[in-house]
Design an enzyme around this catalytic site. Structure first.
Site, PDB file in Angstrom:
ATOM      1  N   ASP A 126     -18.404 -10.812   5.890  1.00  0.00           N
ATOM      2  CA  ASP A 126     -19.366 -10.289   4.915  1.00  0.00           C
ATOM      3  C   ASP A 126     -18.735 -10.302   3.528  1.00  0.00           C
ATOM      4  O   ASP A 126     -17.504 -10.264   3.386  1.00  0.00           O
ATOM      5  CB  ASP A 126     -19.717  -8.826   5.251  1.00  0.00           C
ATOM      6  CG  ASP A 126     -20.655  -8.698   6.446  1.00  0.00           C
ATOM      7  OD1 ASP A 126     -21.191  -9.713   6.924  1.00  0.00           O
ATOM      8  OD2 ASP A 126     -20.844  -7.552   6.901  1.00  0.00           O
ATOM      9  N   ARG A 177     -23.282 -17.721   4.754  1.00  0.00           N
ATOM     10  CA  ARG A 177     -24.498 -16.895   4.685  1.00  0.00           C
ATOM     11  C   ARG A 177     -24.776 -16.753   3.189  1.00  0.00           C
ATOM     12  O   ARG A 177     -23.864 -16.457   2.413  1.00  0.00           O
ATOM     13  CB  ARG A 177     -24.302 -15.511   5.299  1.00  0.00           C
ATOM     14  CG  ARG A 177     -25.532 -14.617   5.090  1.00  0.00           C
ATOM     15  CD  ARG A 177     -25.249 -13.150   5.430  1.00  0.00           C
ATOM     16  NE  ARG A 177     -24.911 -12.984   6.816  1.00  0.00           N
ATOM     17  CZ  ARG A 177     -24.049 -12.046   7.249  1.00  0.00           C
ATOM     18  NH1 ARG A 177     -23.467 -11.215   6.394  1.00  0.00           N
ATOM     19  NH2 ARG A 177     -23.756 -11.953   8.529  1.00  0.00           N
TER      20      ARG A 177
HETATM   21  P1  FDA Z   1     -35.498  -7.857  -1.728  1.00  0.00           P
HETATM   22  O1  FDA Z   1     -34.469  -6.851  -2.021  1.00  0.00           O
HETATM   23  O2  FDA Z   1     -36.420  -8.269  -2.822  1.00  0.00           O
HETATM   24  O3  FDA Z   1     -36.292  -7.377  -0.480  1.00  0.00           O
HETATM   25  C1  FDA Z   1     -37.511  -7.973  -0.074  1.00  0.00           C
HETATM   26  C2  FDA Z   1     -38.269  -6.941   0.750  1.00  0.00           C
HETATM   27  O4  FDA Z   1     -37.558  -6.689   1.960  1.00  0.00           O
HETATM   28  C3  FDA Z   1     -38.357  -5.571   0.060  1.00  0.00           C
HETATM   29  O5  FDA Z   1     -39.473  -5.490  -0.752  1.00  0.00           O
HETATM   30  C4  FDA Z   1     -38.410  -4.625   1.229  1.00  0.00           C
HETATM   31  O6  FDA Z   1     -39.724  -4.530   1.708  1.00  0.00           O
HETATM   32  C5  FDA Z   1     -37.577  -5.299   2.277  1.00  0.00           C
HETATM   33  N1  FDA Z   1     -36.174  -4.796   2.301  1.00  0.00           N
HETATM   34  C6  FDA Z   1     -35.099  -5.430   1.796  1.00  0.00           C
HETATM   35  N2  FDA Z   1     -33.975  -4.722   2.070  1.00  0.00           N
HETATM   36  C7  FDA Z   1     -34.365  -3.614   2.742  1.00  0.00           C
HETATM   37  C8  FDA Z   1     -33.680  -2.508   3.318  1.00  0.00           C
HETATM   38  N3  FDA Z   1     -32.343  -2.396   3.280  1.00  0.00           N
HETATM   39  N4  FDA Z   1     -34.415  -1.561   3.943  1.00  0.00           N
HETATM   40  C9  FDA Z   1     -35.751  -1.676   4.048  1.00  0.00           C
HETATM   41  N5  FDA Z   1     -36.448  -2.702   3.538  1.00  0.00           N
HETATM   42  C10 FDA Z   1     -35.773  -3.665   2.892  1.00  0.00           C
HETATM   43  N6  FDA Z   1     -25.339  -8.218   0.968  1.00  0.00           N
HETATM   44  C11 FDA Z   1     -24.059  -8.316   0.534  1.00  0.00           C
HETATM   45  O7  FDA Z   1     -23.778  -7.990  -0.611  1.00  0.00           O
HETATM   46  N7  FDA Z   1     -23.083  -8.799   1.366  1.00  0.00           N
HETATM   47  C12 FDA Z   1     -23.343  -9.202   2.636  1.00  0.00           C
HETATM   48  O8  FDA Z   1     -22.433  -9.646   3.344  1.00  0.00           O
HETATM   49  C13 FDA Z   1     -24.687  -9.100   3.102  1.00  0.00           C
HETATM   50  N8  FDA Z   1     -25.022  -9.448   4.360  1.00  0.00           N
HETATM   51  C14 FDA Z   1     -26.348  -9.497   4.725  1.00  0.00           C
HETATM   52  C15 FDA Z   1     -26.714  -9.990   5.980  1.00  0.00           C
HETATM   53  C16 FDA Z   1     -28.047 -10.147   6.300  1.00  0.00           C
HETATM   54  C17 FDA Z   1     -28.413 -10.724   7.633  1.00  0.00           C
HETATM   55  C18 FDA Z   1     -29.051  -9.777   5.364  1.00  0.00           C
HETATM   56  C19 FDA Z   1     -30.495  -9.988   5.664  1.00  0.00           C
HETATM   57  C20 FDA Z   1     -28.699  -9.233   4.162  1.00  0.00           C
HETATM   58  C21 FDA Z   1     -27.363  -9.079   3.823  1.00  0.00           C
HETATM   59  N9  FDA Z   1     -26.982  -8.517   2.622  1.00  0.00           N
HETATM   60  C22 FDA Z   1     -25.672  -8.604   2.229  1.00  0.00           C
HETATM   61  C23 FDA Z   1     -27.978  -7.780   1.812  1.00  0.00           C
HETATM   62  C24 FDA Z   1     -28.639  -8.668   0.780  1.00  0.00           C
HETATM   63  O9  FDA Z   1     -27.708  -9.018  -0.194  1.00  0.00           O
HETATM   64  C25 FDA Z   1     -29.813  -7.960   0.101  1.00  0.00           C
HETATM   65  O10 FDA Z   1     -29.369  -6.796  -0.509  1.00  0.00           O
HETATM   66  C26 FDA Z   1     -30.950  -7.603   1.039  1.00  0.00           C
HETATM   67  O11 FDA Z   1     -31.175  -8.612   1.977  1.00  0.00           O
HETATM   68  C27 FDA Z   1     -32.242  -7.407   0.217  1.00  0.00           C
HETATM   69  O12 FDA Z   1     -32.551  -8.582  -0.461  1.00  0.00           O
HETATM   70  P2  FDA Z   1     -33.813  -9.525  -0.094  1.00  0.00           P
HETATM   71  O13 FDA Z   1     -33.397 -10.937  -0.311  1.00  0.00           O
HETATM   72  O14 FDA Z   1     -34.315  -9.195   1.235  1.00  0.00           O
HETATM   73  O15 FDA Z   1     -34.868  -9.225  -1.244  1.00  0.00           O
END
Ligand code: FDA
Length: 303
Positions: A126, A177
């Protein structure tokens, strides 16, 4: 930051533990490996793959780093014994001592990678906040030259350096990732405009595909999912050349839409005794999550 997010994050330390547990149980698979494995079986039944993460980053002693390393060894053994073929692991290097001693962290990771290789598994490193970025990429590089395709890393589209990092890491075959990045970083080193974070995600993904990398596309942002599908088509990829990734408990409908359309999808399943510290820190680091969690809970209650 919206008023709702600010209110939830400011009052969090006053909230009783059982209520934080109630908030977090949707996103955390429990405090023990047995709890987590029940969630994993359920996800496999739904056609999802899994990556398991043991909560416990930002430790303060070398002994804690050793305990976390042993926990990862036990987890890998259990995955192997239970023949959970579609299950790999994710690790935060700070949990294995990155901020105490980089050499210690590398040694701990070597032990874990030996077990990963022996059991034929894969480990994703990560990406944490910006003080960890350079050291994380250096450790990933060292491990990759020793253990090859058994290890991959994460890049965050929020960071201004990410396009350079893509080219740098992908000088050799790479498994990424890609995510937006959960830690709020200063404007000097990171994009703060959500639209630019999105555009940089698309730019980085396009470059990763161009360089022949395998990518775990980690997002719940449907615009980014749409853009990713466009890029998958543009590069003529087959479904074994990439995967989507989502967090446990987030947008399960989008998850099944992608699985039903024939894409591989992996769910990130965090678990462990440190669930309380983890939940509080995540909500403080990025209070937007508080808003998402509260909204998800209210929608759940209403339906
Ligand atoms: P965005 O934040 O715009 O979210 C889109 C929609 O998804 C939101 O409107 C909400 O509805 C929903 N949503 C998103 N996150 C949510 C939450 N936590 N709880 C509830 N609803 C939520 N980051 C990092 O810095 N280092 C890492 O190693 C990782 N690893 C990682 C693994 C995986 C499998 C995922 C999916 C994510 C990560 N992340 C991460 C987190 C990533 O950087 C990011 O903060 C979140 O995925 C939210 O970003 P989105 O792209 O989903 O868009």
């Amino acid at each position: 930051m919206s008023l709702l997010n600010r209110a939830v994050s400011l009052t969090l330390p006053l909230v009783p533990k059982p209520i934080v547990r109630h908030f977090s149980k949707r996103y955390i698979a429990g405090s023990t490996l047995d709890d987590a494995l029940k969630v994993v079986s359920d996800l496999h039944r739904q056609g999802a793959m899994v990556t398991m993460d043991i909560l416990g980053e930002f430790i303060s002693t070398r002994d804690e780093a050793t305990i976390n390393t042993e926990d990862y060894l036990a987890l890998l053994q259990r995955i192997h014994d239970e023949r959970l073929h579609e299950t790999n692991v994710s690790v935060k290097l700070s949990a294995l001592g990155l901020l105490l001693d980089e050499k210690l962290c590398l040694e701990n990771m070597r032990r874990v990678l030996q077990a990963v290789s022996k059991t034929g598994n894969f480990i994703r490193i990560d990406m944490e906040d910006s003080p960890c970025t350079t050291a994380t990429l250096a450790i990933h590089q060292a491990l990759r030259s020793e253990f090859g395709e058994r290890v991959g890393v994460v890049l965050q589209s929020r960071m201004r350096r990410t396009m350079d990092d893509v080219d740098d890491v992908a000088r050799e075959p790479a498994n990424f990732r890609l995510c937006k990045g959960i830690y709020l970083e200063p404007r000097k080193i990171a994009y703060t405009d959500p639209e630019l974070i999105r555009r940089n995600f698309v730019l980085a993904l396009d470059r990763m595909f161009e360089l022949g990398c395998y990518v775990g596309i980690a997002t719940h942002d449907e615009i980014l999912v749409w853009e990713s599908l466009r890029l998958i088509r543009k590069h003529g990829l087959t479904s074994d050349q990439y995967e989507f990734q989502m967090l446990l408990g987030v947008d399960e409908q989008l998850r099944s839409i992608l699985i039903d359309a024939g894409h591989r999808l992996r769910v990130y399943v965090p678990y462990g005794a440190q669930w309380y510290a983890y939940s509080v820190r995540r909500l403080k680091e990025n209070p937007q999550i508080a808003g998402h969690a509260l909204r998800a809970m209210l929608v759940g209650v209403r339906s």
